[in-house]
Design an enzyme around this catalytic site. Structure first.
Site, short mmCIF file in Angstrom:
data_model
loop_
_atom_site.label_atom_id
_atom_site.label_comp_id
_atom_site.label_asym_id
_atom_site.label_seq_id
_atom_site.Cartn_x
_atom_site.Cartn_y
_atom_site.Cartn_z
N SER A 156 34.28 46.32 33.57
CA SER A 156 34.61 44.91 33.50
C SER A 156 33.37 44.08 33.19
O SER A 156 32.77 44.25 32.15
CB SER A 156 35.31 44.48 34.79
OG SER A 156 36.12 43.36 34.54
N ASP A 181 37.83 49.25 31.05
CA ASP A 181 38.83 48.21 31.23
C ASP A 181 38.27 46.80 31.06
O ASP A 181 38.47 45.93 31.91
CB ASP A 181 39.51 48.34 32.59
CG ASP A 181 40.99 47.90 32.51
OD1 ASP A 181 41.64 48.25 31.52
OD2 ASP A 181 41.47 47.23 33.44
N HIS A 349 42.98 47.69 37.77
CA HIS A 349 41.83 47.30 36.96
C HIS A 349 40.58 48.10 37.33
O HIS A 349 39.77 48.44 36.46
CB HIS A 349 41.56 45.81 37.14
CG HIS A 349 40.36 45.32 36.42
ND1 HIS A 349 40.13 45.53 35.08
CD2 HIS A 349 39.27 44.61 36.85
CE1 HIS A 349 38.99 44.99 34.71
NE2 HIS A 349 38.44 44.43 35.78
#
EC number: 3.1.1.-
Length: 386
Positions: A156, A181, A349
């Protein structure tokens, strides 16, 4: 920001997380331990997953910054791991144990500035440029002018910083790049919902166990094993602060008494101190970083990220929790074979925490495929279809 970033990449605002003890998305059969048995939410030390810990000093214009790193392994390429916003290097703990058992490599998991146990002079500067320079400076401080081969792996926000680091050529021995992700398109689409999501999180926790329980039951981290070591890096003991709700009531009380005489003011101040003590006593843990205050940097982390990623002239890997996360630029780049992509379904996530073995298998396969590392323990590559 793990939960925050989840909302970014899903492109929608999730519902308010359930309070600890009220159940949640992880109440299915997979998460239950049987009738009459309770799950263990107690914290686990970093030493169960990493071999050593080091505080790396980096000189700057105003003095020295100290960056916390956790390490494992003694041979092979260095996998430099960068966590997501609000997380810490401990989010890579279970993944570290998994990858070390598959390929010959060295792990360096870094607490980025203002996160975990890293201490910097200017903790408010979370620009992509500054954090990318931090990564390069840490590598130089650890290895000097002749660093070993390095592969940057970021989740991320950490994935964005890895790309900025690679694009600026701040790690001269860089051999590979992996984003987990993080996609520019969905990240930019969700910028407007970030503050609302942050306001929906608990502000304080009664204990570390309470924080770990919330992270699992809210779905922020779906893997209890990882949550027990990772959440320790996300929260800290309150140090002379109160929750926002407590502060608000105090401010209102002072305004109401503003025109009273000196004796009345003393009474308000006394009540304020008592309220402060009660808040800290009842909820002694809070988030290590106030992510809402970093809003001015969010755009800079992600804008232009896809083209930066595609332009890096090294082998690249993109791991996603869902194929729907791809934006236009990455879709075209993937069709042109500019990077390797693998989708790991049934993950949240925090992919590397929810499915550490699957992520380790994908990274190990990537390393072996490009002859960056040697397999160990009889590991067999499983080449993905895309």
């Amino acid at each position: 920001m793990s939960a925050l970033e989840k909302s970014m990449h899903l492109g929608r605002l999730p519902s308010r997380p359930p309070l600890p003890g009220s159940g949640g998305s992880q109440s299915g059969a997979k998460m239950r331990m049987g009738p009459g048995r309770k799950r263990d939410f107690s914290p686990v030390p970093w030493s169960q997953y990493f071999e050593s810990m080091e505080d790396v000093e980096v000189d700057n214009e105003t003095g020295k910054d100290t960056f916390r790193v956790y390490k494992s392994g003694s041979e092979g390429p260095v996998l430099l791991l960068l966590h997501g916003g609000g997380h810490s290097a401990l989010s890579w703990a279970v993944f570290t144990a998994a990858i070390i058992s598959r390929v010959q490599c060295r792990i360096v998991a870094l607490d980025l500035r203002s996160h975990g146990e890293t201490k910097v002079k200017n903790s408010e500067d979370l620009s992509a440029e500054t954090m990318a320079k931090d990564v390069g400076n840490v590598v130089e401080a650890m290895y000097g002018d002749l660093p070993p081969p390095v592969m940057l792996i970021g989740h991320s926000m950490g994935g964005a910083i890895a790309v900025h680091t690679a694009s600026a050529n701040l790690v001269p021995s860089l051999l590979g790049l992996c984003m987990i992700d993080v996609v520019e398109g969905t990240a930019m689409d969700a910028l407007n919902s970030m503050q609302n999501f942050l306001r929906g999180r608990p502000k304080t926790f009664k204990s570390l166990e309470n924080a770990i329980e919330w992270s699992v039951k809210s779905g922020q981290i779906r893997n209890l094993e990882s949550a027990r070591v990772s959440m320790v890096g996300q929260v800290k003991q309150c140090e002379g602060i109160t929750s926002p709700e407590g502060s608000k009531s105090i401010v209102e009380g002072i305004i109401e008494e503003e025109e009273e005489d000196e004796e009345g003011s003393e009474s308000v101040n006394k009540r304020k101190k008592e309220d402060d003590m009660e808040t800290k006593k009842d909820h002694p843990y809070t988030w290590r970083i106030e992510l809402a205050k970093t809003e001015k940097y969010w755009d800079g982390w992600f804008r232009g990220l896809s083209n930066l990623f595609l332009s890096c002239p090294i082998p690249k890997l993109l791991l996603l929790a869902g194929v729907d996360r791809l934006d236009k630029d990455l879709t075209i780049g993937q069709m042109q074979g500019k990077f390797q992509m693998q989708v790991l379904p049934q993950c949240g996530h925090a992919v590397h925490e929810d499915a550490p073995d699957k992520v380790a298998e994908a990274v190990a396969t990537f390393l072996i495929r490009h002859r960056f590392a040697e397999p160990i323990g009889g590991f067999q590559c499983v080449f993905p279809g895309c």
